[in-house]
Design an enzyme around this catalytic site. Sequence first.
Site, short mmCIF file in Angstrom:
data_model
loop_
_atom_site.label_atom_id
_atom_site.label_comp_id
_atom_site.label_asym_id
_atom_site.label_seq_id
_atom_site.Cartn_x
_atom_site.Cartn_y
_atom_site.Cartn_z
N SER A 170 -14.71 49.28 42.56
CA SER A 170 -13.46 48.67 42.11
C SER A 170 -13.75 47.51 41.15
CB SER A 170 -12.65 48.22 43.33
OG SER A 170 -11.32 47.97 42.98
N GLU A 267 -6.37 58.86 41.87
CA GLU A 267 -6.38 57.40 41.70
C GLU A 267 -5.81 57.01 40.34
OE1 GLU A 267 -9.53 54.74 43.06
OE2 GLU A 267 -10.72 56.55 43.43
N HIS A 297 -8.98 55.41 46.99
CA HIS A 297 -9.74 54.35 46.33
C HIS A 297 -10.91 53.91 47.20
CE1 HIS A 297 -10.34 51.00 43.60
NE2 HIS A 297 -10.28 50.15 44.61
#
Length: 351
Positions: A170, A267, A297
């Site tokens: 991320s 996503e 995610h």
Amino acid sequence: MAPHLALAAEPRFFRGASLQSKLLGFGLRHTVRPIIDAWTRLPFDVFPPNVIETAARLLPVHEGTRWRHVDLNDCGAEWLQAKGVSDLHGGNTGAILYFHGGAFLTCGLNTHRRLVSRISYASAQPVLNVGYRQMPYEPITESVADGVNAFRWLLDQGYAARDITIAGDSAGGYLAFSVARAVMDNDWGQPAGVVALSPLLDFDPTNKQGHRNADRCQTFPIGAFAKLHEVSGRMDSRRGISGSRVCPVDMPLADMPPALVQIGSREVLMADAELMANRLVSAGVPCDLQVWDRQVHVFQAAAAWVPEARTAIEEIGTFVRHLAAREVDTTAPVTAPAPASASRRSRAAVR
């Protein structure tokens, strides 16, 4: 809606979603996503305490993992070795530099120790897990600076730049590419490679807003990225650095090391993954873009009970070990690892 990006990179599609992964997606859609959506609608900036990082102290790590604290002056870190993994003193010349996710707002060493321990085991390399400074206390440029200092620490321990793989999930994926760029700009050498899990690579929300996954993501509402863009911009402005921060997708890429990017097929950050893979391959840099069917995610963090997560971590281990083998044979060409266990290869859009 914007047309689908024509990829120069050839994605590998990992078909299949287990019951466990479907339950995880259902749970996130009905818990985490509504909370984030409520945050995006607030007319003012709110930064709740990092409760999840405190609670995560109770999470177990991979059996046999050991770790110790490392002081990087401006932030803390952990030197972590999974069971059976030696360090430089034991003849293991490779190491991984890891950056946790959390939108530069939350999470830390505790939340990601479990995932990092599994990556260490799969890759057979020790990991420096970095607890970099975050908003609202410091801007993203300071997060990057902490990452660069962490790379310097590994060099000081005796590791060569070419033997260090930089990884993150991320927001940590943003740092992985940014730190690799900074390291090369400092003439410290080219890292072995970059591994990015569900990476956030572009703070401009425009591409994500026009993507087919804009409303399909089980974790993030599309408004979260516009909000994060605004928050980070205000933070930069307060520090007088507005306009000076360049996102990874806009960095010079031709001299970057090989990259592995893993992303769930629904996503919203698929937009960033596709764009980065496209630009890397167009620049002549090997990039293995792996698209995982209906995974959430950073699904890799759920490896304790989601089988696809364990397979994805095995893919990371294969990639890192391939890089290490390439460095042993200095005559070997710089290529991405050969495809491993993908069940289907896709040249077009992944539904």
